[in-house]
Design a protein around this motif. Structure first.
Motif, mmCIF file in Angstrom:
data_model
loop_
_atom_site.group_PDB
_atom_site.id
_atom_site.type_symbol
_atom_site.label_atom_id
_atom_site.label_comp_id
_atom_site.label_asym_id
_atom_site.label_seq_id
_atom_site.Cartn_x
_atom_site.Cartn_y
_atom_site.Cartn_z
ATOM 1 N N GLU A 1 73.582 23.458 -74.425
ATOM 2 C CA GLU A 1 74.212 23.231 -73.119
ATOM 3 C C GLU A 1 74.624 21.767 -72.966
ATOM 4 O O GLU A 1 75.742 21.467 -72.513
ATOM 5 C CB GLU A 1 73.248 23.629 -72.003
ATOM 6 C CG GLU A 1 73.817 23.411 -70.605
ATOM 7 C CD GLU A 1 72.803 23.696 -69.511
ATOM 8 O OE1 GLU A 1 73.140 23.474 -68.332
ATOM 9 O OE2 GLU A 1 71.679 24.116 -69.842
ATOM 10 N N ALA A 2 73.731 20.864 -73.348
ATOM 11 C CA ALA A 2 74.050 19.439 -73.250
ATOM 12 C C ALA A 2 75.193 19.080 -74.187
ATOM 13 O O ALA A 2 76.113 18.329 -73.825
ATOM 14 C CB ALA A 2 72.807 18.602 -73.566
ATOM 15 N N THR A 3 75.156 19.619 -75.398
ATOM 16 C CA THR A 3 76.211 19.331 -76.369
ATOM 17 C C THR A 3 77.572 19.784 -75.850
ATOM 18 O O THR A 3 78.577 19.074 -75.974
ATOM 19 C CB THR A 3 75.903 20.018 -77.708
ATOM 20 O OG1 THR A 3 74.612 19.627 -78.172
ATOM 21 C CG2 THR A 3 76.944 19.659 -78.753
ATOM 22 N N GLU A 4 77.609 20.960 -75.235
ATOM 23 C CA GLU A 4 78.876 21.487 -74.718
ATOM 24 C C GLU A 4 79.424 20.612 -73.601
ATOM 25 O O GLU A 4 80.635 20.341 -73.547
ATOM 26 C CB GLU A 4 78.678 22.917 -74.224
ATOM 27 C CG GLU A 4 79.960 23.581 -73.771
ATOM 28 C CD GLU A 4 79.801 25.060 -73.545
ATOM 29 O OE1 GLU A 4 80.800 25.724 -73.181
ATOM 30 O OE2 GLU A 4 78.667 25.570 -73.729
ATOM 31 N N GLN A 5 78.557 20.131 -72.716
ATOM 32 C CA GLN A 5 79.011 19.262 -71.632
ATOM 33 C C GLN A 5 79.552 17.937 -72.173
ATOM 34 O O GLN A 5 80.557 17.414 -71.681
ATOM 35 C CB GLN A 5 77.852 19.002 -70.661
ATOM 36 C CG GLN A 5 77.480 20.197 -69.803
ATOM 37 C CD GLN A 5 78.597 20.575 -68.843
ATOM 38 O OE1 GLN A 5 79.225 19.723 -68.240
ATOM 39 N NE2 GLN A 5 78.845 21.870 -68.713
ATOM 40 N N ILE A 6 78.882 17.385 -73.182
ATOM 41 C CA ILE A 6 79.322 16.109 -73.751
ATOM 42 C C ILE A 6 80.677 16.258 -74.428
ATOM 43 O O ILE A 6 81.589 15.442 -74.238
ATOM 44 C CB ILE A 6 78.264 15.590 -74.743
ATOM 45 C CG1 ILE A 6 76.978 15.234 -74.007
ATOM 46 C CG2 ILE A 6 78.785 14.373 -75.500
ATOM 47 C CD1 ILE A 6 75.800 14.969 -74.921
ATOM 48 N N VAL A 7 80.838 17.305 -75.222
ATOM 49 C CA VAL A 7 82.107 17.530 -75.921
ATOM 50 C C VAL A 7 83.226 17.817 -74.927
ATOM 51 O O VAL A 7 84.356 17.332 -75.078
ATOM 52 C CB VAL A 7 81.957 18.687 -76.934
ATOM 53 C CG1 VAL A 7 83.308 19.065 -77.525
ATOM 54 C CG2 VAL A 7 80.984 18.301 -78.043
ATOM 55 N N VAL B 1 85.095 8.443 -76.320
ATOM 56 C CA VAL B 1 84.570 8.920 -77.601
ATOM 57 C C VAL B 1 83.102 9.299 -77.436
ATOM 58 O O VAL B 1 82.297 8.495 -76.953
ATOM 59 C CB VAL B 1 84.712 7.841 -78.696
ATOM 60 C CG1 VAL B 1 84.173 8.363 -80.027
ATOM 61 C CG2 VAL B 1 86.172 7.427 -78.845
ATOM 62 N N ALA B 2 82.751 10.509 -77.826
ATOM 63 C CA ALA B 2 81.354 10.948 -77.857
ATOM 64 C C ALA B 2 80.808 10.652 -79.249
ATOM 65 O O ALA B 2 81.341 11.165 -80.244
ATOM 66 C CB ALA B 2 81.247 12.429 -77.550
ATOM 67 N N VAL B 3 79.775 9.824 -79.321
ATOM 68 C CA VAL B 3 79.206 9.394 -80.602
ATOM 69 C C VAL B 3 77.824 10.032 -80.752
ATOM 70 O O VAL B 3 76.858 9.592 -80.129
ATOM 71 C CB VAL B 3 79.110 7.863 -80.691
ATOM 72 C CG1 VAL B 3 78.592 7.457 -82.071
ATOM 73 C CG2 VAL B 3 80.464 7.221 -80.418
ATOM 74 N N PHE B 4 77.746 11.056 -81.565
ATOM 75 C CA PHE B 4 76.461 11.669 -81.877
ATOM 76 C C PHE B 4 75.861 10.915 -83.066
ATOM 77 O O PHE B 4 76.503 10.754 -84.100
ATOM 78 C CB PHE B 4 76.632 13.146 -82.216
ATOM 79 C CG PHE B 4 77.066 13.986 -81.055
ATOM 80 C CD1 PHE B 4 76.130 14.538 -80.193
ATOM 81 C CD2 PHE B 4 78.415 14.217 -80.810
ATOM 82 C CE1 PHE B 4 76.526 15.310 -79.112
ATOM 83 C CE2 PHE B 4 78.823 14.999 -79.740
ATOM 84 C CZ PHE B 4 77.875 15.540 -78.889
ATOM 85 N N GLY B 5 74.629 10.460 -82.912
ATOM 86 C CA GLY B 5 74.033 9.607 -83.930
ATOM 87 C C GLY B 5 74.377 8.145 -83.718
ATOM 88 O O GLY B 5 74.405 7.362 -84.670
#
Length: 393
Positions: free
Chosen positions: A91-97, A32-36
């Protein structure tokens, strides 16, 4: 920055299968990627993920020293913390997702800063995140909104929340949207916020719209229940595309909550022959008071802002959407059981270790009766009740 984001996952499907007897040292079969994740709800979610062996990717923009205490929440290597991240780093967001199974958006803000506006946080960011989830066909996107989100709301904050929900639903129809009521818990911005509201010599100032004929109803929800609800929403089947309203197990009037909080804190240290009095003032006056806090606290997060005043004076009435029960939360935490732990740090030193024996708990409100009174009042305003009385009485 780019080098710190070069992480890959095995092409084997073994990570999708739960392994172990369950608990901290097991593999929950989910990433699970948890943003925030460093916020109030995010921290509680990470705690529950660690207990159940769920792997987490936690991007953050704060110092590494401020997240070091998060690591013992899970077994070694279960949480991957990505530092120096912000929501503008596409770019970072795309790798995380890309390397996650489920994405959770806990990013939120009640006041604009020099770096991020409310529109960017609540509309632009959910738009980009939901687009990426659709691009990589993620299992689920869990988006945290707020109770009362509506494009017809008088609050600009709730309007932006409604627009954020709309773009998320349009880009990724399978997303799950959660609308929690006001959240209480340690280091919250609800019960602890009340100590910043104006008070003097036992007079507590509570906002009121003069057009309102009913007291303000609050159904606050424990942060632990929200964390578990978010985790359940990540893996429960057959809930894709639904919107949930999350309320607590006890409902109170706002005036009673204010008086209850100040009784626990013993804020003014009143004598026995004095009683606290609730004084109603226009909400606009309290918002002006909060604006003074914003100007004074121009560096960092102000303890009180105008959006919190708006949310604090919004009646929380269920609208019929699915709730905690549908997310598998059977027993919920009660405010009366943990409120002393929340407010004890704000007590005078002489009363620090005192119990709640002398504090009178506020009387819970029957939500169904409250809704009936609202319906009856609306009919009366439209003249329907009067016509019925003339016809049948």
């Amino acid at each position: 920055m780019a080098k710190s984001l070069v992480f890959t996952r095995s092409k084997s499907l073994s990570h999708l299968v739960e392994k172990g007897i369950g608990g901290r040292h097991s593999d929950g079969g989910l990433t699970v990627a948890v943003f925030g994740g460093t916020g109030q709800i995010g921290r509680n979610l990470l705690t529950r993920m660690g207990r159940e062996g769920v792997q987490g990717v936690v991007p953050h923009r704060i110092s590494d020293k401020r997240v070091i205490h998060f690591k013992p929440m899970a077994d070694l290597g279960q949480f991957n913390f990505i530092s120096n991240y912000d929501i503008r780093n596409d770019e970072a967001t795309e790798q995380i997702v890309k390397h996650s199974d489920v994405v959770v958006n806990c990013v939120g803000r009640t006041f604009p800063t020099r770096n991020f506006s409310l529109d960017e946080v609540h509309v632009t960011w959910p738009y980009k995140l939901s687009k990426l989830c659709k691009k990589y066909s993620k299992d689920r996107l869990v988006h945290l909104s707020a109770y009362g989100a509506s494009e017809k709301s008088d609050s600009n904050f709730l309007k932006l929340k409604a627009v954020g929900e709309k773009v998320v639903r349009n880009n990724f129809p399978e997303s799950v949207i959660l609308r929690p009521a006001r959240v209480f818990g340690r280091t919250d911005d609800y019960l602890t916020l009340m100590r910043f509201l104006p008070h003097i010599w036992g007079n507590l100032f509570v906002g009121k719209r003069w057009s309102d004929k009913h007291p303000i109803l609050k159904i606050p929800v424990a942060v632990g229940d929200i964390g578990q609800a978010v985790l359940n929403a990540c893996r429960m089947p057959k809930i894709s595309g639904q919107t949930f309203e999350l309320f607590g197990s006890e409902a109170y009037y706002l005036e009673d909550l204010h008086e209850f909080v100040y009784d626990i804190m013993n804020k003014e240290g009143l004598e026995e022959d004095h009683e606290r009095q609730i004084r109603h003032v226009p909400i606009g006056l309290l918002k002006a008071y909060a604006r003074a806090w914003e100007l004074f606290w121009f560096m960092g997060e102000p303890p009180l802002d105008r959006v919190l005043i708006e949310l604090n004076h919004l009646s929380e009435v269920p609208t019929g959407l699915p709730g905690m029960q549908e997310l598998g939360i059977k027993e919920q935490g009660k405010m009366s059981e943990i409120v002393l732990d929340i407010l004890r740090p704000f007590r005078p030193h002489k009363q620090y270790y005192e119990t709640m024996e002398e504090v009178v708990l506020p009387t819970p409100v029957d939500v169904e009766e409250y809704k009936k009174s609202l319906d009856k009042s609306n009919l009366k305003d439209e003249g329907i009740v009067g016509d019925l009385n003339k016809t049948y009485l």
